[in-house]
Write a protein that holds these residues in place. Sequence first.
Motif, PDB file in Angstrom:
ATOM      1  N   ALA A 107       0.805  -1.115   0.034  1.00  0.00           N
ATOM      2  CA  ALA A 107       0.098  -0.016  -0.010  1.00  0.00           C
ATOM      3  C   ALA A 107       0.908   1.160  -0.116  1.00  0.00           C
ATOM      4  CB  ALA A 107      -0.993   0.020   1.393  1.00  0.00           C
ATOM      5  N   LEU A 108       1.952   1.201   1.039  1.00  0.00           N
ATOM      6  CA  LEU A 108       2.782   2.617   0.886  1.00  0.00           C
ATOM      7  C   LEU A 108       3.370   2.664  -0.477  1.00  0.00           C
ATOM      8  CD1 LEU A 108       2.421   1.863   3.872  1.00  0.00           C
ATOM      9  CD2 LEU A 108       4.930   2.878   4.219  1.00  0.00           C
ATOM     10  N   LEU A 109       3.944   1.700  -1.176  1.00  0.00           N
ATOM     11  CA  LEU A 109       4.744   1.850  -2.325  1.00  0.00           C
ATOM     12  C   LEU A 109       3.704   2.213  -3.415  1.00  0.00           C
ATOM     13  CD1 LEU A 109       7.405   1.716  -3.368  1.00  0.00           C
ATOM     14  CD2 LEU A 109       7.110  -0.933  -3.910  1.00  0.00           C
ATOM     15  N   ALA A 110       2.559   1.651  -3.757  1.00  0.00           N
ATOM     16  CA  ALA A 110       1.609   1.797  -4.716  1.00  0.00           C
ATOM     17  C   ALA A 110       1.073   3.173  -4.496  1.00  0.00           C
ATOM     18  CB  ALA A 110       0.613   0.940  -4.771  1.00  0.00           C
ATOM     19  N   LEU A 111       0.812   3.709  -3.224  1.00  0.00           N
ATOM     20  CA  LEU A 111       0.027   5.040  -3.026  1.00  0.00           C
ATOM     21  C   LEU A 111       1.150   5.931  -3.221  1.00  0.00           C
ATOM     22  CD1 LEU A 111      -2.359   4.007  -0.111  1.00  0.00           C
ATOM     23  CD2 LEU A 111      -3.052   4.827  -2.323  1.00  0.00           C
ATOM     24  N   GLY A 112       2.492   5.771  -3.129  1.00  0.00           N
ATOM     25  CA  GLY A 112       3.361   6.799  -2.879  1.00  0.00           C
ATOM     26  C   GLY A 112       3.475   7.486  -1.757  1.00  0.00           C
ATOM     27  N   ALA A 113       3.299   6.803  -0.572  1.00  0.00           N
ATOM     28  CA  ALA A 113       3.289   7.313   0.689  1.00  0.00           C
ATOM     29  C   ALA A 113       4.644   7.811   1.136  1.00  0.00           C
ATOM     30  CB  ALA A 113       2.915   6.280   1.693  1.00  0.00           C
ATOM     31  N   THR A 114       4.797   8.609   2.132  1.00  0.00           N
ATOM     32  CA  THR A 114       5.933   9.364   2.774  1.00  0.00           C
ATOM     33  C   THR A 114       6.107   8.716   4.164  1.00  0.00           C
ATOM     34  OG1 THR A 114       5.784  11.001   1.265  1.00  0.00           O
ATOM     35  CG2 THR A 114       7.104  11.346   3.386  1.00  0.00           C
ATOM     36  N   ILE A 115       7.207   8.132   4.457  1.00  0.00           N
ATOM     37  CA  ILE A 115       7.480   7.827   6.171  1.00  0.00           C
ATOM     38  C   ILE A 115       8.064   8.866   6.658  1.00  0.00           C
ATOM     39  CG2 ILE A 115       8.486   6.179   7.589  1.00  0.00           C
ATOM     40  CD1 ILE A 115       7.780   5.151   3.951  1.00  0.00           C
ATOM     41  N   ALA A 116       7.145   9.163   7.759  1.00  0.00           N
ATOM     42  CA  ALA A 116       7.622  10.634   8.648  1.00  0.00           C
ATOM     43  C   ALA A 116       8.525   9.842  10.061  1.00  0.00           C
ATOM     44  CB  ALA A 116       6.602  11.374   9.050  1.00  0.00           C
ATOM     45  N   THR A 117       9.843  10.161  10.099  1.00  0.00           N
ATOM     46  CA  THR A 117      10.459   9.749  11.397  1.00  0.00           C
ATOM     47  C   THR A 117      10.736  10.951  12.083  1.00  0.00           C
ATOM     48  OG1 THR A 117      12.662   9.933  10.672  1.00  0.00           O
ATOM     49  CG2 THR A 117      11.565   8.011   9.598  1.00  0.00           C
ATOM     50  N   ASP A 118      11.374  10.568  13.230  1.00  0.00           N
ATOM     51  CA  ASP A 118      11.534  11.626  14.162  1.00  0.00           C
ATOM     52  C   ASP A 118      12.656  12.603  13.418  1.00  0.00           C
ATOM     53  OD1 ASP A 118      13.564   9.277  14.515  1.00  0.00           O
ATOM     54  OD2 ASP A 118      14.782  10.814  15.324  1.00  0.00           O
ATOM     55  N   ARG A 119      13.277  12.533  12.404  1.00  0.00           N
ATOM     56  CA  ARG A 119      14.174  13.355  12.011  1.00  0.00           C
ATOM     57  C   ARG A 119      14.053  13.679  10.380  1.00  0.00           C
ATOM     58  NH1 ARG A 119      18.798   8.932  13.503  1.00  0.00           N
ATOM     59  NH2 ARG A 119      17.216   9.164  15.254  1.00  0.00           N
ATOM     60  N   ARG A 120      13.226  13.037   9.587  1.00  0.00           N
ATOM     61  CA  ARG A 120      13.147  13.226   8.354  1.00  0.00           C
ATOM     62  C   ARG A 120      11.926  12.627   7.568  1.00  0.00           C
ATOM     63  NH1 ARG A 120      17.114   8.814   5.408  1.00  0.00           N
ATOM     64  NH2 ARG A 120      16.844   7.408   7.246  1.00  0.00           N
ATOM     65  N   LYS A 121      11.638  12.806   6.319  1.00  0.00           N
ATOM     66  CA  LYS A 121      10.624  12.141   5.712  1.00  0.00           C
ATOM     67  C   LYS A 121      11.431  11.332   4.437  1.00  0.00           C
ATOM     68  CE  LYS A 121       6.954  15.152   6.831  1.00  0.00           C
ATOM     69  NZ  LYS A 121       6.049  16.278   6.525  1.00  0.00           N
ATOM     70  N   ILE A 122      10.932  10.073   4.360  1.00  0.00           N
ATOM     71  CA  ILE A 122      11.509   9.145   3.309  1.00  0.00           C
ATOM     72  C   ILE A 122      10.153   8.739   2.431  1.00  0.00           C
ATOM     73  CG2 ILE A 122      12.807   6.849   3.306  1.00  0.00           C
ATOM     74  CD1 ILE A 122      13.401   7.247   6.306  1.00  0.00           C
ATOM     75  N   ALA A 123      10.658   8.742   1.211  1.00  0.00           N
ATOM     76  CA  ALA A 123       9.548   8.271   0.259  1.00  0.00           C
ATOM     77  C   ALA A 123       9.607   6.742   0.224  1.00  0.00           C
ATOM     78  CB  ALA A 123       9.990   8.871  -1.199  1.00  0.00           C
ATOM     79  N   ALA A 124       8.438   6.235   0.172  1.00  0.00           N
ATOM     80  CA  ALA A 124       8.387   4.854   0.274  1.00  0.00           C
ATOM     81  C   ALA A 124       9.241   4.179  -0.930  1.00  0.00           C
ATOM     82  CB  ALA A 124       6.683   4.542   0.046  1.00  0.00           C
ATOM     83  N   ASP A 125       9.291   4.648  -2.047  1.00  0.00           N
ATOM     84  CA  ASP A 125      10.202   4.404  -2.965  1.00  0.00           C
ATOM     85  C   ASP A 125      11.554   4.117  -2.737  1.00  0.00           C
ATOM     86  OD1 ASP A 125       8.422   3.756  -5.515  1.00  0.00           O
ATOM     87  OD2 ASP A 125       8.211   6.030  -5.475  1.00  0.00           O
ATOM     88  N   ASP A 126      11.980   4.589  -1.573  1.00  0.00           N
ATOM     89  CA  ASP A 126      13.436   4.757  -1.065  1.00  0.00           C
ATOM     90  C   ASP A 126      13.542   3.867   0.400  1.00  0.00           C
ATOM     91  OD1 ASP A 126      14.081   6.422  -3.383  1.00  0.00           O
ATOM     92  OD2 ASP A 126      13.761   8.085  -1.956  1.00  0.00           O
ATOM     93  N   PHE A 127      12.322   3.588   0.795  1.00  0.00           N
ATOM     94  CA  PHE A 127      12.390   3.053   2.182  1.00  0.00           C
ATOM     95  C   PHE A 127      12.710   1.718   2.065  1.00  0.00           C
ATOM     96  CE2 PHE A 127      10.193   1.449   5.776  1.00  0.00           C
ATOM     97  CZ  PHE A 127      10.569   2.467   7.081  1.00  0.00           C
ATOM     98  N   PHE A 128      11.926   0.710   1.497  1.00  0.00           N
ATOM     99  CA  PHE A 128      11.970  -0.767   1.483  1.00  0.00           C
ATOM    100  C   PHE A 128      13.248  -1.307   0.526  1.00  0.00           C
ATOM    101  CE2 PHE A 128       7.592   0.501   2.194  1.00  0.00           C
ATOM    102  CZ  PHE A 128       7.589  -0.167   3.381  1.00  0.00           C
ATOM    103  N   THR A 129      14.233  -1.584   1.375  1.00  0.00           N
ATOM    104  CA  THR A 129      15.519  -1.963   0.746  1.00  0.00           C
ATOM    105  C   THR A 129      15.799  -3.183   0.336  1.00  0.00           C
ATOM    106  OG1 THR A 129      16.738  -1.526   2.720  1.00  0.00           O
ATOM    107  CG2 THR A 129      16.563   0.438   1.530  1.00  0.00           C
ATOM    108  N   GLY A 130      15.316  -4.181   1.162  1.00  0.00           N
ATOM    109  CA  GLY A 130      15.756  -5.382   1.170  1.00  0.00           C
ATOM    110  C   GLY A 130      14.803  -6.260   2.010  1.00  0.00           C
TER     111      GLY A 130
END
Lengths: 170, 264
Positions: B125-148
């Motif tokens: 869902a995150l990847l297909a919807l183009g979600a953004t993951i907000a952390t305590d220090r930054r925002k990460i695009a789902a496209d860059d988040f799941f690395t392996g």
Amino acid sequence: MAITLRVNRQAHTVDCAPNTLLVDVLREKLRLTGTHVGCDTSQCGACTVHVDGRSVKSCTMLAVEAADAEITTIEGLASSADGSSGRSGLADGGNLHPMQAAFQECHGLQCGFCTPGMVMSATDLCRRNPKPTEHEVRHWLEGNLCRCTGYHNIVKAVLAGAEAMGGKAK
Amino acid sequence: MKDFQFHRPSSVAEAVALLKARPDAKLLSGGQSLIPVLKLDLAEPSDLISLAGIGELRDIRVDGDRIVIGALVTHDAVHRSPEVQQHIPALATLAGTIGDAQVRNRGTLGGSVAHADPAADYPAALLALGATIATDRRKIAADDFFTGLFETALERDEVVVAVHFPIPKRAAYAKFSHRASKYALVGVMVVDTGHNVRVAVTGAGPKVFRHANIEGILERDFAVDALAAASTPPDELNGDLEASAEYRAHLITVMARRAVQACL
């Protein structure tokens, strides 16, 4: 560490290590052995209890996580808010909860091992969805396994229990 | 289960400080993956840092053209949320198919995303919807988040705070579940953002991935029959006791067809 748990509307302070599972405190410390451990791998649902009214697998929750919560086990179900069926049958001479009575009435059990978890899970469903369809009951019970595979009567019992619980609310 | 120290911080900053000070600590959210892992001694953290005391992580809110869901929101709460049901019904439906009722009552969005199980539903869902993951220090695009495999872009001492989901024009998720675990043998999320089509696949490979071939086909013609031309090379897919790589490749097209059908 000492933690205080509210179980079946009664506070208990127990001493346990942080890695103690909720089910082990219920069974070993409080001797509430109605909550069963079937698989120990978070799949079978025999250990289902209510934590703040929601069904959870007590083998997949640390006791320390439950410290501020209201816990109900199968032993406390009949004296919970939606209460008694008027049908006797508990070990202490008390009356069964309507869902317990429905399991007895519909013969919703064979060996009975999964039954406490089934009843707790079904009660959570019917409190939130007072008139579930058969499909909804089957979907909801995916987290409760019956090794006797007696699902047919279990589903019948949940539907009858739902009606009995709804009947009480009116 | 090995012994550990237990902490229950009341703010994200406090949780980050605990993580920084204890290199072998792990965060505990709903625990529906972590506790089974601990019971099998597959992980032996020195400390568990429970996020349960951080109330601000439990919010669901609509913010303009997106829905922001806090990391501690349970799958059941996403499934029942009127905001999610209204704006991204596919996400509410997906959340209602995760695990079983008891797992959905405890398991959380942030926990699932940070754990990054290759057969979990939310990553699709995150990847297909183009979600953004907000952390305590930054925002990460789902496209860059799941690395392996169980790997994410998160740093060791980083805490997921929320996920921002852009509201799509239409979306649907279809999965073929493992009969016992309910994990996806193959799950496909199809999203028409209004500008482009994004398709993500979970369960089939070592990590969730976007499917360029199906995205291209659906951008030209968003129709079930157009997917007759879809194909997935099985080379990099999982083959195991449950399903061969070739079978999973076949299921990807079948699930994509079901998802497109549900969008129409």
